[in-house]
Scaffold this motif. Structure first.
Motif, PDB file in Angstrom:
ATOM      1  N   LYS A  49       0.815  -1.219   0.000  1.00 53.04           N
ATOM      2  CA  LYS A  49       0.000   0.000   0.000  1.00 53.04           C
ATOM      3  C   LYS A  49       0.843   1.261   0.000  1.00 53.04           C
ATOM      4  CE  LYS A  49      -4.079  -2.062   2.190  1.00 53.04           C
ATOM      5  NZ  LYS A  49      -4.989  -2.039   3.350  1.00 53.04           N
ATOM      6  N   ASP A  50       2.050   1.182   0.555  1.00 54.00           N
ATOM      7  CA  ASP A  50       2.894   2.377   0.629  1.00 54.00           C
ATOM      8  C   ASP A  50       3.860   2.487  -0.545  1.00 54.00           C
ATOM      9  OD1 ASP A  50       4.518   0.266   1.297  1.00 54.00           O
ATOM     10  OD2 ASP A  50       5.481   1.254   2.996  1.00 54.00           O
ATOM     11  N   SER A  51       3.681   1.656  -1.583  1.00 50.98           N
ATOM     12  CA  SER A  51       4.651   1.627  -2.687  1.00 50.98           C
ATOM     13  C   SER A  51       4.695   2.960  -3.447  1.00 50.98           C
ATOM     14  CB  SER A  51       4.354   0.472  -3.646  1.00 50.98           C
ATOM     15  OG  SER A  51       3.039   0.571  -4.160  1.00 50.98           O
ATOM     16  N   ASP A  52       3.542   3.607  -3.638  1.00 51.40           N
ATOM     17  CA  ASP A  52       3.541   4.904  -4.323  1.00 51.40           C
ATOM     18  C   ASP A  52       4.360   5.930  -3.546  1.00 51.40           C
ATOM     19  OD1 ASP A  52       2.076   4.140  -6.526  1.00 51.40           O
ATOM     20  OD2 ASP A  52       0.148   4.741  -5.689  1.00 51.40           O
ATOM     21  N   GLN A  53       4.206   5.913  -2.212  1.00 53.42           N
ATOM     22  CA  GLN A  53       4.959   6.861  -1.384  1.00 53.42           C
ATOM     23  C   GLN A  53       6.452   6.544  -1.430  1.00 53.42           C
ATOM     24  OE1 GLN A  53       3.641   9.653   0.305  1.00 53.42           O
ATOM     25  NE2 GLN A  53       5.840  10.060   0.238  1.00 53.42           N
ATOM     26  N   ILE A  54       6.789   5.258  -1.434  1.00 54.83           N
ATOM     27  CA  ILE A  54       8.207   4.868  -1.518  1.00 54.83           C
ATOM     28  C   ILE A  54       8.809   5.385  -2.818  1.00 54.83           C
ATOM     29  CG2 ILE A  54       9.765   2.888  -1.800  1.00 54.83           C
ATOM     30  CD1 ILE A  54       7.906   1.327   0.095  1.00 54.83           C
ATOM     31  N   ASN A  96       9.332   9.124  -2.742  1.00 56.44           N
ATOM     32  CA  ASN A  96      10.512   9.471  -1.939  1.00 56.44           C
ATOM     33  C   ASN A  96      11.802   9.204  -2.708  1.00 56.44           C
ATOM     34  OD1 ASN A  96       8.798  10.156   0.142  1.00 56.44           O
ATOM     35  ND2 ASN A  96       9.058   8.222   1.251  1.00 56.44           N
ATOM     36  N   THR A 147       9.870  -2.685  -5.265  1.00 54.23           N
ATOM     37  CA  THR A 147       8.475  -2.396  -4.913  1.00 54.23           C
ATOM     38  C   THR A 147       7.495  -3.210  -5.750  1.00 54.23           C
ATOM     39  OG1 THR A 147       8.232  -0.542  -6.477  1.00 54.23           O
ATOM     40  CG2 THR A 147       9.054  -0.016  -4.261  1.00 54.23           C
TER      41      THR A 147
END
Length: 437
Positions: free
Chosen positions: A41-46, A49, A73
């Protein structure tokens, strides 16, 4: 594909090319990767960054570290080998030196399975069956998590399997020649602290011993066969030998002879623990001899070129079975076993699904497969890298997912440390048990 925009291997790419590289990876995920919805779920944020990091990175090694994180990812075993293209892979993955022992990586320790250079191991008080729980003060489960952020694999079992490959040499936390290790002694609660030397590739005599060990290990693997006169045994990575020396006009007759003999046996075993060396074995001949006319064993979705980023069901029957069936149906009522493990990847998973449909009575046994079924897409990146990933999606006819989870398994096999140390093939033993041997 664009050109590769080649740069010297140690030179950092200019900012605009670094950004282009990340843009192409992110674009591949957003528009060409059918399983983005399965990513963390946090792959877009990773990824966002990493774009920020990309703006300030000032050397090629750190840029390649960003690339490894971006590709990881995807959580796609087809993208696993991306690490091998990195010019600084030895520094990033600490793979410059080699262990004096063979091993298997478990969830929170490294199990020692063989001593390759006994004098080094004995000096470190390290024996077969011992568990290494930390290296240079870093716990093994922490090391595994660090590697997980740099390597793309579809599932946890696939990650541990690939970290256990001696030749990949990916499990180590640093490149120091002498490492402090914490050892839990075999069959004991005794914990000791020790130090062990790693092998420098420049040490030719010891590297020769390593190479000899690996050759013998590979040979033993090839010779690992199921020998029972009442069982027809097929290994998916050793089928081309059936026709290697056969003239083209005689191939159909030769395969009919082989399959007719197999059909006379009490059971058939398809060992899918490897990559198919001949695409026609299952698709053309096993299907053609044993299956009914139609063999829709999966649902295959491919790029919708009219709306890039979406995927459409491939209705072309030749995706699933040949246009012409070579033989009459020969329904087989004997027992059928399909053996799978983490080596069952891509085309091997596709063929396993095919076999499960051809033989409804088949029992699939083994360990979770690679979870990366579907054709590979290749994308050229600046810096002379190529990103490979699962480009089409495969599901079971009932819609059950194959990506990440792998093929359906009827009887899952767990390998305890004792099984690993005894080099026991529990799949063969289970088949013997199911056949009442």
């Amino acid at each position: 594909n664009e050109k590769s925009y080649d740069f010297p291997k140690t030179e950092n790419l200019p900012e605009n090319y670094r950004l282009l590289t990340l843009a192409k990876i992110i674009g591949a995920i957003d528009y060409l990767y059918p399983h983005k919805y399965l990513m963390a779920k946090d792959s877009d944020q990773i990824l966002e960054n990493l774009v920020d990091e990309c703006l300030t990175v000032n050397n090629r090694k750190d840029f390649e570290l960003i690339l490894a994180k971006a590709v990881s990812t995807m959580e796609d075993t087809h993208a696993f080998k991306f690490y091998n293209q990195l010019n600084f892979k030895r520094e990033i993955f600490h793979s410059s030196l080699y262990a004096a022992f063979d091993f298997q990586v478990r969830e929170d320790y490294i199990l020692v399975t063989d001593l390759i250079i006994p004098e080094i191991c004995e000096k470190a008080n390290l024996a077969v069956g011992d568990k290494i729980t930390s290296i240079n003060g870093k716990k093994i489960q922490v090391i595994i998590e660090e590697k997980n952020k740099l390597l793309s694999t579809s599932n946890r079992e696939g990650l541990l399997y690939r970290l256990s490959d001696y030749q990949n040499n990916l499990i180590w936390p640093d490149n120091t020649e002498s490492r402090d290790i914490t050892i839990q002694k075999n069959n004991s609660s005794s914990i000791i602290q020790s130090k062990i030397d790693f092998i420098n590739p420049a040490d030719k005599p010891r590297i020769e011993l390593v190479l000899n060990f690996l050759k013998a290990k590979q040979q033993n693997k090839r010779e690992n066969q199921l020998s029972d006169p009442n069982i027809a045994y097929f290994r998916i990575d050793q089928t081309f030998s059936f026709i290697e020396d056969v003239e083209d006009e005689n191939i159909n007759a030769e395969m009919e002879k082989i399959l007719k003999e197999a059909a006379s046996k009490e059971a058939m075993v398809f060992d899918m623990r490897g990559y198919p060396d001949w695409g026609g074995f299952v698709y053309t001949y096993v299907y053609g001899y044993f299956s009914k006319k139609d063999n829709f064993f999966g649902k295959y979705f491919q790029q919708n070129l009219n709306n890039v980023g979406t995927f459409i069901y491939n209705e072309n029957t030749e995706t699933y079975f040949p246009k012409e069936k070579l033989y009459n149906d020969h329904p087989y009522n004997g027992k059928v076993f399909i053996i799978v493990n983490q080596e069952t990847l891509s085309a091997s998973e596709w063929n396993s699904m095919n076999l499960q449909h051809i033989f409804p009575q088949a029992i699939t046994i083994g360990q979770q497969t690679a979870g990366a079924d579907g054709d590979i897409k290749k994308l050229v990146l600046p810096g002379n890298y190529t990103l490979e990933f699962t480009g089409n999606a495969v599901f079971y006819p009932d819609g059950k997912q194959a990506q990440k989870v792998g093929v359906k398994i009827d009887k899952k096999i767990e390998y305890r440390d004792s099984d690993v140390l005894n080099k026991s093939d529990k799949a063969f033993k289970l088949i013997e048990s199911l056949m009442g041997r």
